[in-house]
Design a protein around this motif. Structure first.
Motif, PDB file in Angstrom:
ATOM      1  N   GLN A   1      -1.024  10.451   2.851  1.00 23.26           N
ATOM      2  CA  GLN A   1      -0.031   9.869   3.762  1.00 23.26           C
ATOM      3  C   GLN A   1       0.761   8.761   3.042  1.00 23.26           C
ATOM      4  O   GLN A   1       0.133   7.842   2.469  1.00 23.26           O
ATOM      5  CB  GLN A   1      -0.804   9.270   4.936  1.00 23.26           C
ATOM      6  CG  GLN A   1      -0.017   8.998   6.165  1.00 23.26           C
ATOM      7  CD  GLN A   1      -0.861   8.231   7.187  1.00 23.26           C
ATOM      8  OE1 GLN A   1      -1.915   7.678   6.894  1.00 23.26           O
ATOM      9  NE2 GLN A   1      -0.363   8.191   8.404  1.00 23.26           N
TER      10      GLN A   1
ATOM     11  N   CYS B   1       7.311  -0.495   5.489  1.00 27.35           N
ATOM     12  CA  CYS B   1       6.581  -1.719   5.806  1.00 27.35           C
ATOM     13  C   CYS B   1       7.586  -2.754   6.300  1.00 27.35           C
ATOM     14  O   CYS B   1       7.326  -3.523   7.204  1.00 27.35           O
ATOM     15  CB  CYS B   1       5.897  -2.107   4.506  1.00 27.35           C
ATOM     16  SG  CYS B   1       5.171  -3.649   4.355  1.00 27.35           S
TER      17      CYS B   1
ATOM     18  N   TYR C   1      -4.891  -1.930  -1.923  1.00 24.98           N
ATOM     19  CA  TYR C   1      -5.532  -1.069  -0.928  1.00 24.98           C
ATOM     20  C   TYR C   1      -6.838  -0.603  -1.558  1.00 24.98           C
ATOM     21  O   TYR C   1      -6.869  -0.262  -2.747  1.00 24.98           O
ATOM     22  CB  TYR C   1      -4.646   0.142  -0.599  1.00 24.98           C
ATOM     23  CG  TYR C   1      -3.569  -0.168   0.408  1.00 24.98           C
ATOM     24  CD1 TYR C   1      -3.824  -0.090   1.777  1.00 24.98           C
ATOM     25  CD2 TYR C   1      -2.294  -0.538  -0.001  1.00 24.98           C
ATOM     26  CE1 TYR C   1      -2.835  -0.367   2.709  1.00 24.98           C
ATOM     27  CE2 TYR C   1      -1.300  -0.821   0.937  1.00 24.98           C
ATOM     28  CZ  TYR C   1      -1.575  -0.738   2.286  1.00 24.98           C
ATOM     29  OH  TYR C   1      -0.602  -1.020   3.217  1.00 24.98           O
TER      30      TYR C   1
ATOM     31  N   ASP D   1      -0.334  -1.938  -5.045  1.00 20.14           N
ATOM     32  CA  ASP D   1       0.934  -1.498  -4.446  1.00 20.14           C
ATOM     33  C   ASP D   1       1.938  -2.638  -4.556  1.00 20.14           C
ATOM     34  O   ASP D   1       1.624  -3.776  -4.181  1.00 20.14           O
ATOM     35  CB  ASP D   1       0.671  -1.147  -2.967  1.00 20.14           C
ATOM     36  CG  ASP D   1       1.932  -0.720  -2.241  1.00 20.14           C
ATOM     37  OD1 ASP D   1       2.900  -0.317  -2.890  1.00 20.14           O
ATOM     38  OD2 ASP D   1       1.922  -0.772  -0.983  1.00 20.14           O
TER      39      ASP D   1
ATOM     40  N   HIS E   1       0.579  -1.178   8.144  1.00 20.17           N
ATOM     41  CA  HIS E   1      -0.174  -0.095   7.501  1.00 20.17           C
ATOM     42  C   HIS E   1      -1.483  -0.630   6.911  1.00 20.17           C
ATOM     43  O   HIS E   1      -1.597  -0.825   5.699  1.00 20.17           O
ATOM     44  CB  HIS E   1       0.681   0.595   6.439  1.00 20.17           C
ATOM     45  CG  HIS E   1       1.962   1.118   6.995  1.00 20.17           C
ATOM     46  ND1 HIS E   1       1.984   2.109   7.952  1.00 20.17           N
ATOM     47  CD2 HIS E   1       3.250   0.769   6.778  1.00 20.17           C
ATOM     48  CE1 HIS E   1       3.242   2.349   8.288  1.00 20.17           C
ATOM     49  NE2 HIS E   1       4.023   1.550   7.594  1.00 20.17           N
TER      50      HIS E   1
ATOM     51  N   GLU F   1       9.331   1.003  -4.724  1.00 22.10           N
ATOM     52  CA  GLU F   1       7.877   0.772  -4.671  1.00 22.10           C
ATOM     53  C   GLU F   1       7.204   1.398  -5.885  1.00 22.10           C
ATOM     54  O   GLU F   1       7.631   2.447  -6.372  1.00 22.10           O
ATOM     55  CB  GLU F   1       7.344   1.432  -3.387  1.00 22.10           C
ATOM     56  CG  GLU F   1       5.841   1.347  -3.206  1.00 22.10           C
ATOM     57  CD  GLU F   1       5.412   1.671  -1.773  1.00 22.10           C
ATOM     58  OE1 GLU F   1       6.259   2.127  -0.973  1.00 22.10           O
ATOM     59  OE2 GLU F   1       4.232   1.460  -1.467  1.00 22.10           O
TER      60      GLU F   1
ATOM     61  N   ILE G   1       3.438   6.913   0.288  1.00 23.65           N
ATOM     62  CA  ILE G   1       3.388   6.839  -1.180  1.00 23.65           C
ATOM     63  C   ILE G   1       1.968   6.444  -1.611  1.00 23.65           C
ATOM     64  O   ILE G   1       1.406   7.005  -2.569  1.00 23.65           O
ATOM     65  CB  ILE G   1       4.395   5.779  -1.712  1.00 23.65           C
ATOM     66  CG1 ILE G   1       5.791   5.978  -1.134  1.00 23.65           C
ATOM     67  CG2 ILE G   1       4.423   5.778  -3.230  1.00 23.65           C
ATOM     68  CD1 ILE G   1       6.445   7.280  -1.452  1.00 23.65           C
ATOM     69  N   CYS G   2       1.377   5.495  -0.872  1.00 20.44           N
ATOM     70  CA  CYS G   2       0.032   5.028  -1.226  1.00 20.44           C
ATOM     71  C   CYS G   2      -0.979   6.161  -1.120  1.00 20.44           C
ATOM     72  O   CYS G   2      -1.816   6.347  -2.017  1.00 20.44           O
ATOM     73  CB  CYS G   2      -0.389   3.883  -0.306  1.00 20.44           C
ATOM     74  SG  CYS G   2       0.539   2.378  -0.619  1.00 20.44           S
ATOM     75  N   GLY G   3      -0.913   6.903  -0.022  1.00 19.28           N
ATOM     76  CA  GLY G   3      -1.869   7.992   0.187  1.00 19.28           C
ATOM     77  C   GLY G   3      -1.701   9.122  -0.822  1.00 19.28           C
ATOM     78  O   GLY G   3      -2.684   9.749  -1.238  1.00 19.28           O
TER      79      GLY G   3
ATOM     80  N   ASP H   1       6.024  -3.642  -3.698  1.00 18.23           N
ATOM     81  CA  ASP H   1       7.317  -3.320  -3.090  1.00 18.23           C
ATOM     82  C   ASP H   1       8.366  -4.273  -3.646  1.00 18.23           C
ATOM     83  O   ASP H   1       8.079  -5.446  -3.904  1.00 18.23           O
ATOM     84  CB  ASP H   1       7.278  -3.552  -1.570  1.00 18.23           C
ATOM     85  CG  ASP H   1       6.440  -2.519  -0.839  1.00 18.23           C
ATOM     86  OD1 ASP H   1       6.121  -1.476  -1.427  1.00 18.23           O
ATOM     87  OD2 ASP H   1       6.107  -2.786   0.331  1.00 18.23           O
TER      88      ASP H   1
ATOM     89  N   TYR I   1       6.999   8.655   3.275  1.00 18.88           N
ATOM     90  CA  TYR I   1       7.035   7.220   2.948  1.00 18.88           C
ATOM     91  C   TYR I   1       6.750   6.438   4.222  1.00 18.88           C
ATOM     92  O   TYR I   1       7.273   6.771   5.288  1.00 18.88           O
ATOM     93  CB  TYR I   1       8.422   6.860   2.371  1.00 18.88           C
ATOM     94  CG  TYR I   1       8.698   5.382   2.324  1.00 18.88           C
ATOM     95  CD1 TYR I   1       8.013   4.557   1.435  1.00 18.88           C
ATOM     96  CD2 TYR I   1       9.639   4.791   3.179  1.00 18.88           C
ATOM     97  CE1 TYR I   1       8.253   3.191   1.400  1.00 18.88           C
ATOM     98  CE2 TYR I   1       9.888   3.425   3.140  1.00 18.88           C
ATOM     99  CZ  TYR I   1       9.193   2.638   2.251  1.00 18.88           C
ATOM    100  OH  TYR I   1       9.426   1.290   2.221  1.00 18.88           O
TER     101      TYR I   1
ATOM    102  N   TRP J   1       6.449  -7.795  -2.584  1.00 19.20           N
ATOM    103  CA  TRP J   1       5.195  -7.618  -1.825  1.00 19.20           C
ATOM    104  C   TRP J   1       4.187  -7.046  -2.823  1.00 19.20           C
ATOM    105  O   TRP J   1       4.478  -6.032  -3.485  1.00 19.20           O
ATOM    106  CB  TRP J   1       5.387  -6.648  -0.661  1.00 19.20           C
ATOM    107  CG  TRP J   1       4.245  -6.564   0.316  1.00 19.20           C
ATOM    108  CD1 TRP J   1       4.132  -7.228   1.503  1.00 19.20           C
ATOM    109  CD2 TRP J   1       3.045  -5.769   0.197  1.00 19.20           C
ATOM    110  NE1 TRP J   1       2.948  -6.895   2.126  1.00 19.20           N
ATOM    111  CE2 TRP J   1       2.255  -6.001   1.345  1.00 19.20           C
ATOM    112  CE3 TRP J   1       2.554  -4.890  -0.780  1.00 19.20           C
ATOM    113  CZ2 TRP J   1       1.020  -5.391   1.563  1.00 19.20           C
ATOM    114  CZ3 TRP J   1       1.318  -4.282  -0.569  1.00 19.20           C
ATOM    115  CH2 TRP J   1       0.566  -4.543   0.594  1.00 19.20           C
TER     116      TRP J   1
ATOM    117  N   ILE K   1      -4.565   3.805   5.615  1.00 18.09           N
ATOM    118  CA  ILE K   1      -3.685   4.915   5.212  1.00 18.09           C
ATOM    119  C   ILE K   1      -4.569   6.065   4.732  1.00 18.09           C
ATOM    120  O   ILE K   1      -5.396   5.881   3.824  1.00 18.09           O
ATOM    121  CB  ILE K   1      -2.731   4.470   4.065  1.00 18.09           C
ATOM    122  CG1 ILE K   1      -1.824   3.310   4.520  1.00 18.09           C
ATOM    123  CG2 ILE K   1      -1.904   5.642   3.576  1.00 18.09           C
ATOM    124  CD1 ILE K   1      -0.915   2.740   3.424  1.00 18.09           C
TER     125      ILE K   1
HETATM  126  N1  SME Z   1       5.130   2.022   1.643  1.00 15.44           N
HETATM  127  C1  SME Z   1       3.748   2.395   1.567  1.00 15.44           C
HETATM  128  C2  SME Z   1       2.934   1.766   2.665  1.00 15.44           C
HETATM  129  C3  SME Z   1       2.355   0.465   2.321  1.00 15.44           C
HETATM  130  S1  SME Z   1       3.398  -0.840   2.585  1.00 15.44           S
HETATM  131  O1  SME Z   1       4.531  -0.691   1.667  1.00 15.44           O
HETATM  132  C4  SME Z   1       2.676  -2.255   2.248  1.00 15.44           C
HETATM  133  C5  SME Z   1       3.607   3.907   1.596  1.00 15.44           C
HETATM  134  O2  SME Z   1       4.578   4.632   1.776  1.00 15.44           O
HETATM  135  O3  SME Z   1       2.478   4.367   1.430  1.00 15.44           O
END
Ligand code: SME
Length: 153
Positions: free
Chosen positions: A75, A102, A47, A125, A68, A109, A77-79, A127, A99, A43, A71
């Motif tokens: 919040q 998704c 973002y 991002d 998601h 990730e 991993i992305c946040g 995955d 985490y 994936w 975000i």
């Molecule tokens: N896993 C991510 C959210 C985004 S989805 O993987 C596309 C996270 O923990 O921020």
């Protein structure tokens, strides 16, 4: 991924970014190219930071749909990557409490912030359905691609 594959992938990314098309068409093409090129990228998506807000909005991506779409900084991993402005490599997502899942198939990730002028504009991002697939080669490739993408965000 060896040095030659990294260089070829960066070259292909340059062609995509220099091609005609809207910003989102080029970002989508980049996601597609990365997902098709690197076996452990399942994936791939961008973002983008909502201007004036500490919030990420899902941009072009390639892979399974995700719930998601927004975000908040801090919040998941992305946040966290956006908040701390640093790359997060999670080799096994089951070890993480902060985490956002998704899909149950995701095992690892990597999230790389896209920076410009000391500000985070968005992030790339990725995955993977494999545990612990990411190496320094992924970081080198994705750091370069994020630097190349920053001017069009
Ligand atoms: N896993 C991510 C959210 C985004 S989805 O993987 C596309 C996270 O923990 O921020």
């Amino acid at each position: 991924m060896d040095q030659t594959s990294i260089e070829k992938t960066v070259e292909r990314a340059r062609e995509i970014l220099d091609s005609k098309g809207t910003r989102d068409e080029r970002l989508y093409a980049l996601c597609e190219m990365l997902r098709d090129t690197v076996a452990h990228y399942d994936w791939v998506g961008f973002y983008l930071v909502e201007p004036g807000k500490r919030e990420l909005v899902l941009g072009p991506y390639r892979g399974a749909p995700t719930e998601h779409v927004r975000i908040r900084f801090g919040q998941g991993i992305c946040g966290q990557a956006a908040d701390l402005e640093k790359t997060f490599v999670v080799q096994d997502v089951t070890t993480q409490r902060n985490y956002l899942s998704c899909s149950a198939s995701v095992r690892s990730e990597i999230v790389v912030p896209i920076m410009s002028g000391g500000e985070v504009l968005g992030e790339l991002d990725i995955d993977s359905h494999t545990v612990a697939p990411f190496t320094d080669a992924d970081r080198a490739l994705l750091d370069t691609i994020c630097e190349m993408v920053a001017p069009i965000l």
